[in-house]
Design a protein around this motif. Structure first.
Motif, PDB file in Angstrom:
ATOM      1  N   LYS A 228     -20.886 -13.387  15.448  1.00 23.01           N
ATOM      2  CA  LYS A 228     -19.567 -13.379  14.821  1.00 23.01           C
ATOM      3  C   LYS A 228     -18.981 -11.966  14.783  1.00 23.01           C
ATOM      4  O   LYS A 228     -17.802 -11.758  15.067  1.00 23.01           O
ATOM      5  CB  LYS A 228     -19.662 -13.944  13.413  1.00 23.01           C
ATOM      6  N   LEU A 229     -19.828 -10.987  14.443  1.00 23.40           N
ATOM      7  CA  LEU A 229     -19.348  -9.610  14.336  1.00 23.40           C
ATOM      8  C   LEU A 229     -18.855  -9.088  15.667  1.00 23.40           C
ATOM      9  O   LEU A 229     -17.738  -8.587  15.782  1.00 23.40           O
ATOM     10  CB  LEU A 229     -20.471  -8.712  13.785  1.00 23.40           C
TER      11      LEU A 229
ATOM     12  N   ALA B 215     -22.016  -4.703   7.964  1.00 24.52           N
ATOM     13  CA  ALA B 215     -20.706  -5.321   8.184  1.00 24.52           C
ATOM     14  C   ALA B 215     -20.592  -6.728   7.613  1.00 24.52           C
ATOM     15  O   ALA B 215     -19.496  -7.185   7.300  1.00 24.52           O
ATOM     16  CB  ALA B 215     -20.391  -5.356   9.682  1.00 24.52           C
ATOM     17  N   ASP B 216     -21.721  -7.440   7.465  1.00 27.53           N
ATOM     18  CA  ASP B 216     -21.670  -8.836   7.025  1.00 27.53           C
ATOM     19  C   ASP B 216     -22.090  -8.952   5.565  1.00 27.53           C
ATOM     20  O   ASP B 216     -23.267  -8.746   5.234  1.00 27.53           O
ATOM     21  CB  ASP B 216     -22.588  -9.690   7.905  1.00 27.53           C
TER      22      ASP B 216
ATOM     23  N   PRO C 176     -31.602  -8.475  -0.848  1.00 24.55           N
ATOM     24  CA  PRO C 176     -32.753  -7.559  -0.805  1.00 24.55           C
ATOM     25  C   PRO C 176     -33.509  -7.586   0.519  1.00 24.55           C
ATOM     26  O   PRO C 176     -33.903  -6.531   1.034  1.00 24.55           O
ATOM     27  CB  PRO C 176     -33.627  -8.074  -1.956  1.00 24.55           C
ATOM     28  N   MET C 177     -33.703  -8.773   1.098  1.00 28.11           N
ATOM     29  CA  MET C 177     -34.444  -8.883   2.346  1.00 28.11           C
ATOM     30  C   MET C 177     -33.807  -8.048   3.454  1.00 28.11           C
ATOM     31  O   MET C 177     -34.478  -7.271   4.145  1.00 28.11           O
ATOM     32  CB  MET C 177     -34.523 -10.352   2.772  1.00 28.11           C
ATOM     33  N   TYR C 178     -32.496  -8.171   3.611  1.00 28.31           N
ATOM     34  CA  TYR C 178     -31.809  -7.444   4.674  1.00 28.31           C
ATOM     35  C   TYR C 178     -31.535  -5.992   4.286  1.00 28.31           C
ATOM     36  O   TYR C 178     -31.395  -5.129   5.154  1.00 28.31           O
ATOM     37  CB  TYR C 178     -30.519  -8.177   5.033  1.00 28.31           C
TER      38      TYR C 178
ATOM     39  N   GLU D 217     -29.933 -16.120  10.735  1.00 25.52           N
ATOM     40  CA  GLU D 217     -28.831 -15.491  10.009  1.00 25.52           C
ATOM     41  C   GLU D 217     -28.376 -14.208  10.697  1.00 25.52           C
ATOM     42  O   GLU D 217     -27.177 -13.942  10.825  1.00 25.52           O
ATOM     43  CB  GLU D 217     -29.248 -15.184   8.568  1.00 25.52           C
ATOM     44  N   VAL D 218     -29.341 -13.394  11.143  1.00 21.12           N
ATOM     45  CA  VAL D 218     -28.995 -12.142  11.822  1.00 21.12           C
ATOM     46  C   VAL D 218     -28.314 -12.433  13.154  1.00 21.12           C
ATOM     47  O   VAL D 218     -27.302 -11.806  13.498  1.00 21.12           O
ATOM     48  CB  VAL D 218     -30.248 -11.265  12.032  1.00 21.12           C
TER      49      VAL D 218
END
Length: 309
Positions: free
Chosen positions: A299-300, A49-50, A56-58, A292-293
């Motif tokens: 926010k999501l 969703a973000d 690449p990492m995520y 970051e996650v």
């Protein structure tokens, strides 16, 4: 290949608890499995969703969450059913199917960890060339290779196991069908096939482990060259989560497959850890250590709560 086995079902004898205690253990593992499913699904949904997490990492983290979800779902639902059953039985065909998919997803997890280690190596050691090296095509190739190698590995392991005749006894000293406890029930000399199975597993696991180790030797060497404390801290924080889950995965696997025989109880504790507990902890480790996650999740889901109101 014609199947010559006379055994049509196997009986799991791993957990010998009273009925009341089995019900309590059932509730504990049901909670763990629920957390495992919800945690990994949450990570996959957040990354999808973000747009800021479309890196690449995520990308690899999302694939790891999917593999963890499938990996545990091969064994845990059957285990939960068995906790509520008097006879913990599985048919021969279902046992072979479970063995196949367990090794398929376990091998895929090994290689996705390896891909993640290489991604972190490039990010730390070659930051200026990171976007060029870790491009979309390479990421897709690494994931495709992960599934292909898992497919080949599980086919080899399953084909070798199916060559063995099973004439009885049929009691498996585990809570799922895996090769080490199953091969002990074969009514023939298993020396050659056992060596082939160990060689195949050793090639996969040792190859992945050495690649991860070499990657982190390069990462540590690069980190030591960073002059500022803040720079080192930031570099370490990007790798700590991955290194933790890799340790949780490879440590018990190496112990259970490479060590001399221990007690059944000790074996089951270790197996439960790397098949159930570690996949549940992976999303927790990544979210707790990754700003970051966590920010994306807030926010999501904050937007979803406001939308529902």
């Amino acid at each position: 290949m014609e199947n010559s086995t006379e055994v049509i079902e196997f009986v799991f004898v791993a957990f010998k608890f009273s009925q009341s205690l089995q019900q309590i253990v059932f509730l504990i593992f049901l909670l763990i499995y629920t957390l495992l499913l919800s945690g990994n699904i949450l990570i996959m949904m957040t990354i999808r969703a973000d747009p800021r997490l479309h890196t690449p990492m995520y990308f690899f983290l999302g694939k790891l969450s999917f593999i963890d979800l499938c990996y545990s779902s091969v064994t845990v639902p059957k285990m939960l059913v068995d906790f509520l059953s008097e006879r913990k039985v599985i048919s021969y065909n279902a046992c072979i199917t479970q063995l196949y998919f367990f090794h398929f997803f376990a091998c895929a997890e090994c290689f996705i960890f390896t891909a993640m280690a290489y991604d972190r190596y490039v990010a730390i050691c070659k930051p200026l060339n990171y976007s060029t090296i870790m491009n979309k095509h390479l990421c897709l190739f690494l994931v495709a290779a992960t599934w292909m190698i898992g497919f080949v590995h599980s086919n080899i392991q399953t084909a070798l196991t199916m060559q063995l005749p099973f004439c009885g006894p049929n009691e498996i000293k585990s809570f799922f069908c895996d090769i080490p406890p199953l091969i002990r029930l074969a009514c023939t000399d298993t020396t050659i096939i056992d060596a082939m199975i160990v060689a195949n597993s050793g090639f996969v696991s040792l190859g992945c482990f050495l690649t991860v180790l070499i990657s982190y030797i390069g990462i540590v060497s690069a980190m030591l060259k960073i002059k500022t404390v803040e720079g080192r801290r930031k570099a370490f924080s990007t790798c700590a989560s991955h290194l933790t889950v890799v340790t949780f995965f490879f440590g018990p696997c190496v112990f259970i497959y490479m060590r001399p025989s221990t007690t059944l109880q000790a074996d089951q504790v270790i197996i439960v850890f790397y098949t159930v507990i570690a996949p549940m902890l992976n999303p927790v480790i990544y979210t707790l250590r990754n700003k970051e996650v966590k920010t994306s999740m807030k926010k999501l889901w904050g937007r979803k709560v406001q939308y529902n109101k």
